[in-house]
Structures are given as structure tokens and as C-alpha cells.
Design a protein around this motif. Structure first.
Motif, PDB file in Angstrom:
ATOM      1  N   GLN A  10       0.826  -1.198   0.000  1.00 52.32           N
ATOM      2  CA  GLN A  10       0.000   0.000   0.000  1.00 52.32           C
ATOM      3  C   GLN A  10       0.864   1.254   0.000  1.00 52.32           C
ATOM      4  OE1 GLN A  10      -2.546  -0.333   3.398  1.00 52.32           O
ATOM      5  NE2 GLN A  10      -3.804  -1.948   2.491  1.00 52.32           N
ATOM      6  N   GLN A  11       2.031   1.185   0.623  1.00 53.80           N
ATOM      7  CA  GLN A  11       2.926   2.333   0.690  1.00 53.80           C
ATOM      8  C   GLN A  11       3.772   2.470  -0.559  1.00 53.80           C
ATOM      9  OE1 GLN A  11       5.069   1.671   4.296  1.00 53.80           O
ATOM     10  NE2 GLN A  11       3.316   2.110   5.597  1.00 53.80           N
ATOM     11  N   GLY A  12       3.698   1.508  -1.464  1.00 53.28           N
ATOM     12  CA  GLY A  12       4.394   1.645  -2.723  1.00 53.28           C
ATOM     13  C   GLY A  12       5.694   0.878  -2.820  1.00 53.28           C
ATOM     14  N   SER A  13       6.063   0.105  -1.827  1.00 51.54           N
ATOM     15  CA  SER A  13       7.300  -0.670  -1.906  1.00 51.54           C
ATOM     16  C   SER A  13       6.955  -2.148  -1.997  1.00 51.54           C
ATOM     17  CB  SER A  13       8.183  -0.393  -0.697  1.00 51.54           C
ATOM     18  OG  SER A  13       7.509  -0.743   0.482  1.00 51.54           O
ATOM     19  N   ALA A  14       6.427  -2.530  -3.120  1.00 57.82           N
ATOM     20  CA  ALA A  14       5.943  -3.891  -3.287  1.00 57.82           C
ATOM     21  C   ALA A  14       7.069  -4.907  -3.285  1.00 57.82           C
ATOM     22  CB  ALA A  14       5.152  -4.011  -4.582  1.00 57.82           C
ATOM     23  N   SER A  15       8.246  -4.525  -3.745  1.00 56.76           N
ATOM     24  CA  SER A  15       9.338  -5.488  -3.824  1.00 56.76           C
ATOM     25  C   SER A  15      10.267  -5.384  -2.622  1.00 56.76           C
ATOM     26  CB  SER A  15      10.109  -5.294  -5.120  1.00 56.76           C
ATOM     27  OG  SER A  15      10.633  -3.990  -5.163  1.00 56.76           O
ATOM     28  N   HIS A  16       9.789  -4.847  -1.528  1.00 57.99           N
ATOM     29  CA  HIS A  16      10.506  -4.790  -0.252  1.00 57.99           C
ATOM     30  C   HIS A  16      11.845  -4.092  -0.364  1.00 57.99           C
ATOM     31  CE1 HIS A  16       7.445  -7.276   1.540  1.00 57.99           C
ATOM     32  NE2 HIS A  16       7.569  -8.132   0.557  1.00 57.99           N
ATOM     33  N   GLY A  17      11.863  -2.909  -0.924  1.00 57.99           N
ATOM     34  CA  GLY A  17      13.060  -2.092  -0.908  1.00 57.99           C
ATOM     35  C   GLY A  17      13.836  -2.042  -2.207  1.00 57.99           C
ATOM     36  N   ALA A  18      13.459  -2.794  -3.207  1.00 57.42           N
ATOM     37  CA  ALA A  18      14.209  -2.768  -4.461  1.00 57.42           C
ATOM     38  C   ALA A  18      14.110  -1.396  -5.118  1.00 57.42           C
ATOM     39  CB  ALA A  18      13.686  -3.841  -5.416  1.00 57.42           C
ATOM     40  N   GLY A  19      12.969  -0.763  -5.041  1.00 53.58           N
ATOM     41  CA  GLY A  19      12.798   0.558  -5.626  1.00 53.58           C
ATOM     42  C   GLY A  19      13.538   1.633  -4.858  1.00 53.58           C
ATOM     43  N   ARG A  20      13.712   1.420  -3.578  1.00 52.91           N
ATOM     44  CA  ARG A  20      14.420   2.408  -2.761  1.00 52.91           C
ATOM     45  C   ARG A  20      15.875   2.505  -3.169  1.00 52.91           C
ATOM     46  NH1 ARG A  20      12.050   0.545   3.020  1.00 52.91           N
ATOM     47  NH2 ARG A  20       9.915   1.206   2.661  1.00 52.91           N
ATOM     48  N   ALA A  21      16.512   1.371  -3.474  1.00 53.99           N
ATOM     49  CA  ALA A  21      17.911   1.378  -3.884  1.00 53.99           C
ATOM     50  C   ALA A  21      18.066   2.132  -5.204  1.00 53.99           C
ATOM     51  CB  ALA A  21      18.423  -0.051  -4.014  1.00 53.99           C
ATOM     52  N   GLU A  22      17.154   1.914  -6.133  1.00 54.66           N
ATOM     53  CA  GLU A  22      17.206   2.619  -7.412  1.00 54.66           C
ATOM     54  C   GLU A  22      16.994   4.112  -7.213  1.00 54.66           C
ATOM     55  OE1 GLU A  22      14.307   0.805  -9.904  1.00 54.66           O
ATOM     56  OE2 GLU A  22      15.315  -1.137  -9.891  1.00 54.66           O
ATOM     57  N   ALA A  23      16.079   4.467  -6.333  1.00 53.90           N
ATOM     58  CA  ALA A  23      15.817   5.878  -6.060  1.00 53.90           C
ATOM     59  C   ALA A  23      17.028   6.526  -5.401  1.00 53.90           C
ATOM     60  CB  ALA A  23      14.582   6.032  -5.183  1.00 53.90           C
ATOM     61  N   ALA A  24      17.680   5.817  -4.498  1.00 50.26           N
ATOM     62  CA  ALA A  24      18.863   6.355  -3.833  1.00 50.26           C
ATOM     63  C   ALA A  24      19.997   6.550  -4.830  1.00 50.26           C
ATOM     64  CB  ALA A  24      19.296   5.422  -2.704  1.00 50.26           C
ATOM     65  N   ASP A  25      20.161   5.607  -5.754  1.00 51.67           N
ATOM     66  CA  ASP A  25      21.195   5.749  -6.778  1.00 51.67           C
ATOM     67  C   ASP A  25      20.918   6.950  -7.672  1.00 51.67           C
ATOM     68  OD1 ASP A  25      22.438   3.514  -5.792  1.00 51.67           O
ATOM     69  OD2 ASP A  25      21.603   2.154  -7.312  1.00 51.67           O
ATOM     70  N   ALA A  26      19.659   7.131  -8.048  1.00 51.33           N
ATOM     71  CA  ALA A  26      19.294   8.267  -8.887  1.00 51.33           C
ATOM     72  C   ALA A  26      19.538   9.585  -8.150  1.00 51.33           C
ATOM     73  CB  ALA A  26      17.839   8.163  -9.318  1.00 51.33           C
ATOM     74  N   LYS A  27      19.249   9.614  -6.864  1.00 48.59           N
ATOM     75  CA  LYS A  27      19.467  10.824  -6.071  1.00 48.59           C
ATOM     76  C   LYS A  27      20.953  11.142  -5.972  1.00 48.59           C
ATOM     77  CE  LYS A  27      18.455  12.877  -1.595  1.00 48.59           C
ATOM     78  NZ  LYS A  27      17.833  12.684  -0.285  1.00 48.59           N
ATOM     79  N   GLN A  28      21.781  10.122  -5.742  1.00 52.03           N
ATOM     80  CA  GLN A  28      23.216  10.344  -5.662  1.00 52.03           C
ATOM     81  C   GLN A  28      23.760  10.866  -6.984  1.00 52.03           C
ATOM     82  OE1 GLN A  28      25.152  10.252  -3.001  1.00 52.03           O
ATOM     83  NE2 GLN A  28      23.350   9.770  -1.768  1.00 52.03           N
ATOM     84  N   GLU A  29      23.285  10.325  -8.090  1.00 49.83           N
ATOM     85  CA  GLU A  29      23.723  10.800  -9.403  1.00 49.83           C
ATOM     86  C   GLU A  29      23.306  12.244  -9.625  1.00 49.83           C
ATOM     87  OE1 GLU A  29      25.364  10.887 -13.183  1.00 49.83           O
ATOM     88  OE2 GLU A  29      25.664   9.477 -11.539  1.00 49.83           O
ATOM     89  N   LEU A  30      22.105  12.590  -9.233  1.00 52.13           N
ATOM     90  CA  LEU A  30      21.623  13.961  -9.370  1.00 52.13           C
ATOM     91  C   LEU A  30      22.467  14.912  -8.524  1.00 52.13           C
ATOM     92  CD1 LEU A  30      19.496  15.974 -10.393  1.00 52.13           C
ATOM     93  CD2 LEU A  30      18.123  15.367  -8.411  1.00 52.13           C
ATOM     94  N   LEU A  31      22.764  14.530  -7.293  1.00 47.60           N
ATOM     95  CA  LEU A  31      23.597  15.371  -6.428  1.00 47.60           C
ATOM     96  C   LEU A  31      24.990  15.554  -7.006  1.00 47.60           C
ATOM     97  CD1 LEU A  31      22.583  14.039  -2.908  1.00 47.60           C
ATOM     98  CD2 LEU A  31      22.082  16.276  -3.870  1.00 47.60           C
ATOM     99  N   ARG A  32      25.553  14.487  -7.580  1.00 44.61           N
ATOM    100  CA  ARG A  32      26.881  14.581  -8.190  1.00 44.61           C
ATOM    101  C   ARG A  32      26.887  15.573  -9.349  1.00 44.61           C
ATOM    102  NH1 ARG A  32      29.305  12.998 -12.510  1.00 44.61           N
ATOM    103  NH2 ARG A  32      27.531  11.822 -13.255  1.00 44.61           N
ATOM    104  N   ARG A  33      25.863  15.496 -10.203  1.00 43.90           N
ATOM    105  CA  ARG A  33      25.785  16.422 -11.335  1.00 43.90           C
ATOM    106  C   ARG A  33      25.602  17.862 -10.874  1.00 43.90           C
ATOM    107  NH1 ARG A  33      21.212  14.460 -14.929  1.00 43.90           N
ATOM    108  NH2 ARG A  33      20.647  13.149 -13.181  1.00 43.90           N
ATOM    109  N   MET A  34      24.792  18.052  -9.831  1.00 43.08           N
ATOM    110  CA  MET A  34      24.571  19.412  -9.319  1.00 43.08           C
ATOM    111  C   MET A  34      25.857  19.989  -8.739  1.00 43.08           C
ATOM    112  SD  MET A  34      20.817  18.980  -7.590  1.00 43.08           S
ATOM    113  CE  MET A  34      20.779  20.602  -6.904  1.00 43.08           C
TER     114      MET A  34
END
Length: 63
Positions: free
Chosen positions: A23-47
Motif C-alpha cells: 500500500q505504501q508503494g514498496s511492493a518489492s521490499h526495498g528494491a525501488g528504494r535502492a534505485e531511487a537512492a542511486d538516482a538521487k546520488q547521481e543527481l547530487l553529483r551532477r549538481m
């Protein structure tokens, strides 16, 4: 079909029972969180790179 609009029993399909995590959106028990964290780190690096480049451009004309 129901006779009145207020009685919508039987209209539409059955819904799957969702766990709290699903219901909270993490159906695969954290798999999406790792991808989101990687995307955030890449965005911070570019900034940071963009900010460093702008700071260097501002300092060069003054020298």
C-alpha cells in the motif's frame, strides 16, 4: 447491474488484498528504494559538478 446508483454492489472487479508495504508503494521490499537512492546520488553529483564549474567561471575573470 445494480438498480440504483447508490447501490454499487457487484460493479467492477474484485480488488487484491494489499499488504501494508504494498500500500505504501514498496511492493518489492526495498528494491525501488535502492534505485531511487542511486538516482538521487547521481543527481547530487551532477549538481555539485555544475556548481563547481560555475564557481570556477566566476573566479577566472577576476584573476
Amino acid at each position: 447491474m445494480a438498480k440504483s446508483r447508490n447501490n454499487l454492489l457487484g460493479v467492477g472487479g474484485q480488488r487484491k488484498k494489499l499488504s501494508r508495504l504494498e500500500q505504501q508503494g514498496s511492493a518489492s521490499h526495498g528494491a525501488g528504494r535502492a534505485e531511487a537512492a542511486d538516482a538521487k546520488q547521481e543527481l547530487l553529483r551532477r549538481m555539485r559538478e555544475r556548481n563547481r564549474a560555475q564557481e570556477q567561471q566566476e573566479q577566472e575573470p577576476q584573476s
